[in-house]
Motif scaffolding. Structure first.
Motif, PDB file in Angstrom:
ATOM      1  N   ALA A 156       4.880   7.353  -4.062  1.00 36.06           N
ATOM      2  CA  ALA A 156       5.907   6.548  -3.389  1.00 36.06           C
ATOM      3  C   ALA A 156       6.257   7.135  -2.027  1.00 36.06           C
ATOM      4  CB  ALA A 156       7.146   6.458  -4.270  1.00 36.06           C
ATOM      5  N   ARG A 157       6.345   8.451  -1.944  1.00 38.50           N
ATOM      6  CA  ARG A 157       6.694   9.088  -0.670  1.00 38.50           C
ATOM      7  C   ARG A 157       5.588   8.881   0.373  1.00 38.50           C
ATOM      8  NH1 ARG A 157      10.938  12.812  -0.401  1.00 38.50           N
ATOM      9  NH2 ARG A 157      12.107  13.047  -2.354  1.00 38.50           N
ATOM     10  N   VAL A 158       4.335   8.969  -0.054  1.00 40.03           N
ATOM     11  CA  VAL A 158       3.229   8.728   0.880  1.00 40.03           C
ATOM     12  C   VAL A 158       3.236   7.275   1.346  1.00 40.03           C
ATOM     13  CG1 VAL A 158       0.708   8.627   1.093  1.00 40.03           C
ATOM     14  CG2 VAL A 158       1.794  10.601   0.012  1.00 40.03           C
ATOM     15  N   ALA A 159       3.466   6.349   0.418  1.00 40.37           N
ATOM     16  CA  ALA A 159       3.521   4.931   0.797  1.00 40.37           C
ATOM     17  C   ALA A 159       4.662   4.672   1.774  1.00 40.37           C
ATOM     18  CB  ALA A 159       3.678   4.067  -0.454  1.00 40.37           C
ATOM     19  N   LEU A 160       5.787   5.338   1.558  1.00 38.29           N
ATOM     20  CA  LEU A 160       6.923   5.188   2.476  1.00 38.29           C
ATOM     21  C   LEU A 160       6.562   5.698   3.865  1.00 38.29           C
ATOM     22  CD1 LEU A 160       9.919   4.653   3.126  1.00 38.29           C
ATOM     23  CD2 LEU A 160      10.400   6.965   2.261  1.00 38.29           C
ATOM     24  N   ALA A 161       5.923   6.870   3.925  1.00 34.63           N
ATOM     25  CA  ALA A 161       5.559   7.441   5.224  1.00 34.63           C
ATOM     26  C   ALA A 161       4.591   6.531   5.979  1.00 34.63           C
ATOM     27  CB  ALA A 161       4.942   8.828   5.024  1.00 34.63           C
ATOM     28  N   GLN A 162       3.603   5.989   5.260  1.00 38.83           N
ATOM     29  CA  GLN A 162       2.639   5.105   5.905  1.00 38.83           C
ATOM     30  C   GLN A 162       3.295   3.780   6.315  1.00 38.83           C
ATOM     31  OE1 GLN A 162      -0.498   6.035   6.728  1.00 38.83           O
ATOM     32  NE2 GLN A 162       0.055   8.048   5.904  1.00 38.83           N
ATOM     33  N   GLY A 163       4.167   3.270   5.468  1.00 37.00           N
ATOM     34  CA  GLY A 163       4.874   2.040   5.803  1.00 37.00           C
ATOM     35  C   GLY A 163       5.791   2.213   6.999  1.00 37.00           C
ATOM     36  N   HIS A 164       6.428   3.376   7.075  1.00 37.23           N
ATOM     37  CA  HIS A 164       7.310   3.670   8.201  1.00 37.23           C
ATOM     38  C   HIS A 164       6.517   3.701   9.512  1.00 37.23           C
ATOM     39  CE1 HIS A 164       9.793   6.588  10.681  1.00 37.23           C
ATOM     40  NE2 HIS A 164      10.638   5.611  10.447  1.00 37.23           N
ATOM     41  N   ALA A 165       5.360   4.343   9.468  1.00 37.71           N
ATOM     42  CA  ALA A 165       4.521   4.395  10.671  1.00 37.71           C
ATOM     43  C   ALA A 165       4.028   3.005  11.059  1.00 37.71           C
ATOM     44  CB  ALA A 165       3.333   5.329  10.429  1.00 37.71           C
ATOM     45  N   LEU A 166       3.692   2.193  10.040  1.00 38.71           N
ATOM     46  CA  LEU A 166       3.177   0.851  10.318  1.00 38.71           C
ATOM     47  C   LEU A 166       4.246  -0.029  10.966  1.00 38.71           C
ATOM     48  CD1 LEU A 166       0.987  -1.287   7.936  1.00 38.71           C
ATOM     49  CD2 LEU A 166       2.868  -2.323   9.192  1.00 38.71           C
TER      50      LEU A 166
END
Length: 744
Positions: free
Chosen positions: A126-136
């Motif tokens: 979940a944390r990795v998905a959040l980081a990637q979503g934030h960058a996107l």
């Protein structure tokens, strides 16, 4: 438009159990939108177009609109970027193979600050998905390039590294569908299904019923064959060899063609089939040797490779293998043909989720040997139309469960029983599995412990088989468990602030008297039955989880408060009884943006939301805000109050024979509708040998919980009088006595 500063991620909190948002674990993120608070999605030039081009599947998100395209409608109308980030993260998880349907974003009391949550099966994923979503989202806002495929790959890698493998996951999913809770016990695939004494453990497709002896037998192919042969199971003739020269001699003794394989390998590694030449047999020895402790040579059985899955003595799935080959075109090398004709198959991949593996000529010596037998290597260019065999085994991907002949099924079941495995993958060679084995010269070539399930879950051809359900049924037979009870022990949750530790301790004592080995986690410490093992405050998630993992615990009583629910969620998914005493504690919850008394309802309703259908909520009717939780309970409701004339009590008793614990004329009464049973006077219902007078509300709450647990009224009364409120010092487990043998 000037570049907009990043959305600030103020706080990230993983809620590990039922919480104010949902029954399941979620990642809760506090966001500060900054200047974006004044720029909804329709006010950001080109933002919606870039976002939907990068993530076209967002059209499938219904959002609050409730229909396909609902989220896109919200984008066009204008929605805030916290809400958009929620949907981006959910879509990245979907694309990475971890479907996630739940998410919410809500404003806080601070302008521009939001709380966003989304379903999170694993915190690190979940944390990795959040980081990637934030960058996107920031790239889309600022019209900057972004590699969506790389972002998805990063999330998928985390899923592969951190989440359960497909075999374990399918069993856990099947258990969840039956209402059986689970706890992951390590970073791998060791999982506990159920709570306390009702639990069963799995490790991929092995269970706690898979004996070490049976697993040891299965790993020794020579020993397995000797046991099967003794029981009349058809097997190929073979022997263990210690050198390439011995392999050739054994092949001559057995008769060509032969198979060379490791004696204790698995997944088809190091196995070479249909060998007829001395040089091929000696080369195959070197392929097999690194994969096991010994090398075997055995007769080659003509036919197709089959994998038959036996669970609990029953055949539940079968799959057939196919020879994998390429077709030359006169221009491309073998390596190029493998990449274009085989590795391009979407069913092939490096990760465990793929049913077929990528063929890598740089590491697969078995494939190189197969090519050599055809006078080819990776750089050879086969003539147009020439068929080149690449793999003869290890490609079991065609479902044939419905074709299995009864005699074939019997032989497979017998093989599993002879070895002693409760779950076994039987490797069988047969020309036609729909016919008896003995009529076609078929044989069982291996019996495998911990078999992979992916070939049955994602066959290349045919229907997936419910193998996870079969294993869950094996561990928790339906005929032994009423619906919704498998894997469960009585769990009592006590939430609030008023005398909750005392209530929890009394309920635990009454369960103990009722014959349950009871665990208790409360502010007064951690208790295992009558033993206080820790004196520190244990009204928190970690202590409660320790109880639920303990195989000795037959019932658990767990105290929580609003802060625990907001910080961690509850430690259990459902409970038999949920007690709510009050709605106090507001002043200590400002950090969670809880400022109004009405907000306490959303927090403490969590305790009532998780009550099972056959359970009960025990609620303080003297507090209107607590009594108002009654309609939220899936099970029954027991109200308690000192005043029997409270409107909530009167209405509850009049409706469907509602139950209540009351005080009438100084006596404690158990009321069911208009019927009343006197438990005793307040003067009689005191604690312990010193006749300590308890808090009356706490006494009523404890009695209500015990009554909801179907503890007999006489035992409740006797238990109240024998409960000792004084706390004892923590007691360490008594060491085993040691007997010294002296000389005489």
């Amino acid at each position: 438009m000037a570049k907009i500063d990043d959305i600030q991620l103020l706080r990230i909190n993983y809620l590990r159990g039922p919480n104010i948002w949902t029954y399941r674990p979620v990642l809760e993120v506090w966001l500060d939108l900054g200047v974006l608070e004044d720029h909804p999605s329709n006010a950001l030039p080109g933002f919606n177009e870039r976002l939907t081009a990068w993530l076209p599947a967002l059209i499938e998100h219904h959002c609050g609109v409730g229909e396909r395209g609902g989220f896109l409608q919200r984008l066009q109308e204008g929605t805030w970027c916290g809400h958009v980030l929620e949907h981006i993260v959910i879509e990245l998880l979907n694309l990475a193979g971890m479907p996630t349907g739940f998410g919410q974003t809500r404003s806080t009391s601070v302008r521009g600050v939001y709380r966003m949550v989304f379903r999170a099966r694993d915190e690190s994923v979940a944390r990795v998905a959040l980081a990637q979503g934030h960058a996107l989202i920031m790239a889309a806002i600022n019209d900057e390039p972004f590699d969506v495929q790389a972002a998805v790959a990063r999330v998928r890698t985390e899923v592969d590294d951190q989440y359960l493998g497909p075999s374990t996951a399918c069993i856990v999913t099947a258990a969840t569908d039956r209402g059986i809770p689970h706890i992951r016990l390590n970073d791998g695939n060791l999982v506990q299904l159920g709570y306390g004494a009702s639990q069963r453990r799995i490790w991929t497709a092995e269970t706690e019923r898979t004996s070490a002896i049976a697993e040891g037998i299965a790993s020794d192919k020579d020993l397995t064959k000797s046991l099967l042969k003794a029981c009349g199971v058809p097997i190929p003739e073979g022997q263990v060899v210690n050198s390439p020269e011995e392999a050739w001699e054994a092949a001559q003794d057995i008769g060509l063609p032969v198979v060379v394989k490791p004696s204790d390998g698995n997944h088809g590694r190091g196995v070479t089939l249909d060998l007829r030449k001395k040089e091929d047999i000696e080369a195959a020895y070197h392929v097999a040797y690194p994969e096991g402790s010994d090398v075997m040579v055995e007769s080659f059985i003509p036919g197709d490779e089959h994998r038959i899955l036996v669970v609990g003595g029953k055949v539940v799935a079968a799959a057939r293998g196919e020879v994998v080959s390429i077709t030359g075109n006169g221009r491309s090398t073998v390596k190029e043909l493998i990449d274009t004709q085989l590795n391009s198959d979407p069913r092939r991949g490096y990760e465990e989720e793929y049913p077929l593996e990528i063929i890598d000529l740089t590491t697969d010596t078995k494939v190189l040997l197969e090519l050599k037998r055809q006078d080819l290597d990776a750089d050879s260019v086969p003539a147009a139309g020439r068929q080149v065999v690449v793999q003869r085994n290890g490609n079991v991907a065609v479902d044939c469960t419905d074709d299995v002949h009864p005699e074939v099924a019997y032989i497979a079941q017998l093989a599993a029983k002879v070895v002693g495995l409760d779950i076994a993958g039987i490797d069988m060679v047969a020309k036609d599995i729909s016919k008896p084995l003995h009529t076609q010269g078929g044989a069982i070539v291996e019996v495998n412990a911990g078999p992979g399930l992916l070939m049955h879950l994602k066959p290349a051809v045919g229907a997936p088989r419910p193998v996870g359900q079969a294993i869950a049924e094996h561990l928790f037979p339906s005929e032994e468990h009423q619906e919704g009870t498998a894997g469960r022990i009585p769990v009592v949750g006590v939430a609030g602030t008023r005398e909750t530790a005392t209530i929890a301790r009394v309920v635990a004592w009454l369960l103990h008297l009722g014959g349950h080995h009871t665990g208790l986690a409360c502010r007064d410490g951690l208790f295992l039955d009558r033993r206080r093992v820790e004196s520190a405050d244990s009204a928190h998630w970690e202590a409660a989880h320790r109880l639920l993992m303990n195989q000795m615990v037959q019932a658990a009583v767990i105290e929580s408060d609003a802060r625990t629910i907001l910080r961690d969620g509850l430690a259990y998914d459902r409970c038999k009884v949920g007690v709510v005493t009050d709605m106090d504690g507001l002043g200590a919850l400002a950090e969670f943006d809880v400022h109004e008394q009405d907000q306490m309802t959303k927090v403490l309703r969590t305790q009532v939301d998780v009550v099972l259908d056959d359970g009960a909520a025990v609620l303080n009717a003297a507090i209107d805000q607590v009594a108002a939780l009654a309609p939220l309970c899936d099970g029954a409701v027991v109200l308690y109050a000192q005043n029997p004339d409270l409107p909530a009590i009167v209405e509850h008793r009049a409706k469907d024979n509602g139950r209540a614990v009351l005080v009438k004329n100084g006596r404690v009464v158990l009321a069911t509708g208009s019927a009343e049973h006197v438990l005793g006077t307040l003067g009689e219902l005191t604690f312990g040998r010193n006749a300590v007078v308890p808090n009356t509300d706490a006494l009523l709450a404890a009695i209500g919980a015990a009554w909801a647990l179907d503890i007999a009224p006489d035992l409740i009364g006797a238990g109240i009088k024998t409960f000792e409120p004084e706390l004892q010092a923590p007691v360490s487990p008594r060491p085993a006595s040691v007997t010294t043998l002296g000389t005489h």
